[in-house]
Design an enzyme around this catalytic site. Structure first.
Site, PDB file in Angstrom:
ATOM      1  N   ASP A 292      28.784  72.612  44.217  1.00 57.33           N
ATOM      2  CA  ASP A 292      29.035  72.546  43.271  1.00 57.33           C
ATOM      3  C   ASP A 292      29.620  71.321  42.842  1.00 57.33           C
ATOM      4  O   ASP A 292      29.861  70.365  44.265  1.00 57.33           O
ATOM      5  CB  ASP A 292      29.492  73.327  42.527  1.00 57.33           C
ATOM      6  CG  ASP A 292      30.212  73.354  40.957  1.00 57.33           C
ATOM      7  OD1 ASP A 292      29.395  72.132  39.956  1.00 57.33           O
ATOM      8  OD2 ASP A 292      31.086  73.039  40.479  1.00 57.33           O
TER       9      ASP A 292
ATOM     10  N   ASP B   3      33.835  76.634  41.780  1.00 55.42           N
ATOM     11  CA  ASP B   3      34.722  77.104  41.794  1.00 55.42           C
ATOM     12  C   ASP B   3      34.754  77.445  40.061  1.00 55.42           C
ATOM     13  O   ASP B   3      35.219  78.056  39.230  1.00 55.42           O
ATOM     14  CB  ASP B   3      35.366  76.185  42.120  1.00 55.42           C
ATOM     15  CG  ASP B   3      35.439  75.165  40.512  1.00 55.42           C
ATOM     16  OD1 ASP B   3      33.805  74.594  40.546  1.00 55.42           O
ATOM     17  OD2 ASP B   3      36.177  73.848  40.077  1.00 55.42           O
TER      18      ASP B   3
END
Length: 874
Positions: A350, A620
């Site tokens: 990400d 996350d």
């Protein structure tokens, strides 16, 4: 209640993975007028009645999300026992006990228990995040019921509840906004976008197709940055967007490449045993007519063929890797993930919070020409410092330049006179300060177009000039360029006024005739270690891919900052139109994916896995959870939300990404040492069994007693207990390493028979040189010693692709155990245990011949190994 029931059915389908149904329903609700939404949900503006909410709680359940069920110690222990190799060894141990072979029973069960207990202890110690998902729903919300506002536990919310939202609140469910004033939400955990998004009550446009882009829908998992709102609950619990993600990751994890590799190897050995053991049993039974002796010997051969040390070797290697990573402040939640880390040839990550800091920072402060300006920073700092309203993320980023408080002497040289608060009509705010010359300075900060509209003058290199059309166009172009790079830009302007009013009071009309000073550009910047980490991963032949929910403009800018090519970006909308095969092809050649929904991240990972890649994923946010669970190794960072940590295998406790390189190297070291054991044990055992079958066929006696086979096996196993301490050649670490059972099988077939050549040479030497045809004890002793010496010595040849002892040397513990074992093997033939074990003393000439055999064995194995790696690679 009929319509509401249909609503919940749609939501349940969403939770089960049928996203289009619920997406369409959310779009439908977003496009309706507020009154129509309330009517659809059978609610009203003054809220539900207590009786109605009680009925809905009973019917539709609590507003709680699915979470990983905490695994009891007993169930974790059972999981570690349910392994084909453990089951095979346990079966052999039981058979050994039933046939009265206590020594074999003890050896087998000690190895099994060591492997199980070490793994159980490490995983129980590391897995400390299973209960954290409830943190999302353990507070209260302001709810209107029976016409009154009340604080209600989040778990008691139901579809149709009317909710009041204020700054700082967590959104407690998926809701439709009914009324709002300056409502801004932080959806970073859901979408990956760092900037707050505005939510309004107006019906959504027909053009919007992605529910996360709907301007009047608030999702569980986001929080209120500023403003107020009234909203009606549409979905609760597992039926929410966040809840469906949580539900999708709960349950048994799929087997990773490491698990599949161990299982394939186990079944390979089971196939070998199922062929060789019956053959040994039948040959000895038919030729020697002692079926009990033949059975006991066949059982000993089965134990000899089985790599009983594998569970212990694997677990000790993985535990050593986990301890090494712990020293680098990395938590390894699942031991197998260490090897998967080393095997990964693709790392998907990400962007927000992983590659980037996950927070807004002030990247640039520019004058109207686009040059860095300290004066712009100073005026922007005073504006944020003196304002008393709710400070947004950009104010906090400006105030991070705390040195300016001392440099500007804001507490002594300036004095706040007044403030004109921010509102969303003007999209700006001003503070008025008095300097030492008693001048009142109005400092205004806000949206660029609004500031430029009320600024007829600009400051250029200390001079104040009137705005001209051509220069105005240049400034607008500068701002457009910054926006195109992904920056959020605000403008700063000022006006100096005489401080001759005894009771000064300023109003919005004073925000006119300003002088434009410059611009402040904000961004979620890449982590300082990101570029170097990506370079090191590339050097290790790990292909990095960016998978983000953020837009392509910001993604491209960040990727440029960390040195990644941005010539091709694939968007979520394009992926939506692809089938599985097309996505597999596109995923292989694309490095950057933007505007992705959570399910699309998971689909990309599975598409890469379908092409034979071992895939790691680092994320996350809530939107990363499905991808983290689908990956062969899921990695979360220190700032990750609980659901991301719950889904991950490895957690980085420090901000630096450089530990990624260490994780990859550690994984490859672990796998290297595991493969050493497998190659040595399997090829050696395979060769020995060829020798056993041949010797059984032509000798009038058992070539080795069952107790001698087991003693040989025990000594050899002990010699390999120090393999986890061994070094791995540096050039072996430069490529991803994964299980390829065909290569292991090929290695066994080519290297194994080499030992048989020298076993047969030993047979003929014992028979024709030492006349052992009529002396079975001498024959068995000679083969036992040769077998121990060759098996132990060959560890040092097979452990490296290089020339042993010269180009690559084993660790000292491995060298010492090798010396100890060959010494013990020789000593047993003359020890007090010799009679018990069936050994006799060997003539001096035997030891001279053995030395020659060992030299020949090492040279031939080295030649075959060099040819093998030259033809088939490592």
């Amino acid at each position: 209640m009929g319509l509401l029931k249909d609503t919940l059915k749609e939501a349940v389908r969403f939770a089960d993975g049928n996203r289009p149904g619920v997406s369409n329903y959310l779009l439908e609700m977003a496009r309706k007028e507020s009154d129509a939404v309330l009517n659809e949900l059978e609610s009203q503006s003054n809220g539900l009645s207590t009786a109605e909410t009680d009925a809905r709680v009973k019917r539709y359940g609590l507003n709680e999300i699915a979470r990983e069920k905490h695994q009891s110690p007993l169930m974790r222990l059972l999981d570690n026992i349910k392994n084909p190799l453990v089951i095979l060894l346990t079966g052999l141990g039981i058979l050994s006990y039933l046939t009265g072979d206590l020594r074999a029973t003890i050896v087998i069960f000690v190895m099994v228990l060591l492997g199980i207990v070490l793994r159980f202890y490490q995983e129980m110690r590391a897995d400390n995040a299973a209960e954290k998902l409830k943190a999302m729903v353990n507070t209260t919300a302001t709810v209107v019921r029976d016409g009154k506002e009340a604080e209600v536990a989040l778990k008691l919310l139901v579809p149709g509840d009317i909710i009041r939202l204020n700054a700082g609140d967590m959104v407690p469910a998926d809701m439709r906004v009914l009324t709002a004033k300056d409502l801004f939400l932080n959806q970073a955990a859901l979408t990956g976008e760092s900037m707050p998004v505005e939510k309004k009550p107006a019906p959504a446009s027909e053009e919007i197709q992605n529910p996360l882009d709907l301007p009047n829908i608030c999702f569980l998992g986001s929080d209120v940055e500023s403003g107020t709102a009234t909203a009606v609950v549409i979905y609760t619990g597992n039926q929410t967007y966040f809840g469906s993600l949580a539900a999708s990751i709960v349950g048994k994890r799929e087997l990773t490449s490491f698990d599949k590799g161990v299982n394939k190897f186990t079944w390979l050995m089971i196939r070998f045993i199922s062929v060789m053991v019956p053959a040994v049993f039948l040959i000895n039974g038919l030729s020697k007519h002692n079926w009990l002796e033949a059975f006991l010997f066949a059982m000993a051969v089965a134990v000899g063929l089985t790599p009983e040390m594998l569970p212990m070797i694997v677990t000790v290697n993985l535990s050593n890797g986990a301890l090494a990573m712990a020293r680098k402040k990395v938590i390894v939640k699942r031991l197998n993930s260490i090897q998967n880390f080393g095997a990964a040839d693709v790392l998907c990550t990400d962007k927000t919070g992983t590659l980037t800091e996950g927070k807004i920072v002030l990247e640039k402060h520019l004058n109207v020409h686009g040059d860095e300006s300290e004066r712009v920073l100073q005026y922007g700092y005073m504006n944020s410092y003196y304002q008393t309203g709710l400070k947004n993320l950009m104010d906090e980023a400006i105030l991070d330049h705390g040195h300016l408080e001392e440099d500007l002497k804001v507490k002594t040289d300036y004095h706040k006179i007044d403030e004109i608060p921010f509102d969303f009509q003007r999209r700006r705010m001003s503070v008025i300060v008095e300097d030492k010359q008693n001048q009142h300075i109005l400092i205004c900060k806000g949206a660029v177009e609004e500031i430029m509209r009320i600024s007829p003058r600009v400051e250029v290199e200390g001079r104040v000039l009137d705005v001209t059309p051509e220069h105005d166009a240049h400034r607008k172009m500068l701002v457009q360029d910054l926006n195109a790079q992904g920056f959020r830009v605000v403008a700063v302007a000022y006006k100096v006024m005489p401080g001759d009013n005894d009771e000064p009071h300023y109003a919005v009309q004073d925000e006119s005739g300003l002088t434009l000073l410059g611009y402040m550009a904000f961004l979620d910047p890449p982590k300082a270690s990101a570029m170097e980490a990506l370079k090191r991963l590339k050097a290790l032949n790990v292909n990095v891919k960016i998978l983000t929910g953020d837009n392509e403009i910001i993604t491209a800018y960040i990727c440029k900052q960390v040195g990644m090519p941005v010539d091709k970006i694939l968007l979520g909308s394009q992926i939506e139109a692809m089938n599985a095969a097309e996505l597999g092809e596109a995923a292989g050649v694309t490095s950057i994916f933007a505007k992705l929904a959570p399910a699309q991240k998971e689909h990309i990972i599975r598409a890469l896995q379908s092409k034979g890649h071992v895939v790691g994923f680092m994320g996350d946010g809530i939107n990363d959870a499905p991808a983290l669970k689908a990956a062969d190794v899921g990695i979360s960072v220190d700032s990750a939300v609980d659901i991301a940590k719950e889904s991950s295998d490895i957690i980085l406790l420090e901000n630096s990404l450089l530990v990624l390189e260490q994780g990859v190297l550690e994984g490859r070291r672990v796998f290297g040492n595991i493969i050493k054991y497998i190659n040595m044990a399997a090829s050696s055992n395979f060769g020995n069994m060829f020798s056993v079958v041949g010797a059984s066929a032509f000798l009038p006696f058992l070539p080795m007693l069952p107790i001698q086979v087991l003693t040989n096996n025990l000594l050899y196993d002990f010699s390999q207990t120090t393999i986890p301490t061994d070094q791995v050649d540096a050039d072996w670490l430069t490529k991803p390493r994964k299980w390829t059972i065909e290569e292991i099988q090929r290695f066994i077939i080519f290297i194994g028979p080499v030992s048989s050549i020298f076993d047969y040479a030993t047979f003929f030497i014992m028979i024709y040189v030492f006349n052992a045809w009529n002396n079975p004890a001498l024959f068995r002793t000679g083969w036992f010693v040769e077998s121990i010496f060759t098996q132990t010595l060959i560890i040092h040849v097979i452990r490296t692709n290089k020339i042993p002892f010269i180009q690559s040397r084993a660790s000292w513990p491995l060298i010492f155990t090798s010396i100890i074992i060959v010494t013990a093997g020789a000593w047993l033939t003359v020890s007090p245990l010799a009679d018990t074990l069936g050994f006799v003393a060997l003539p001096p000439l035997y030891w001279l011949i053995l030395a020659g055999l060992l030299i020949g064995y090492v040279l031939l194995t080295q030649l075959v190994k060099t040819w093998f790696y030259g033809r088939y690679g490592t």
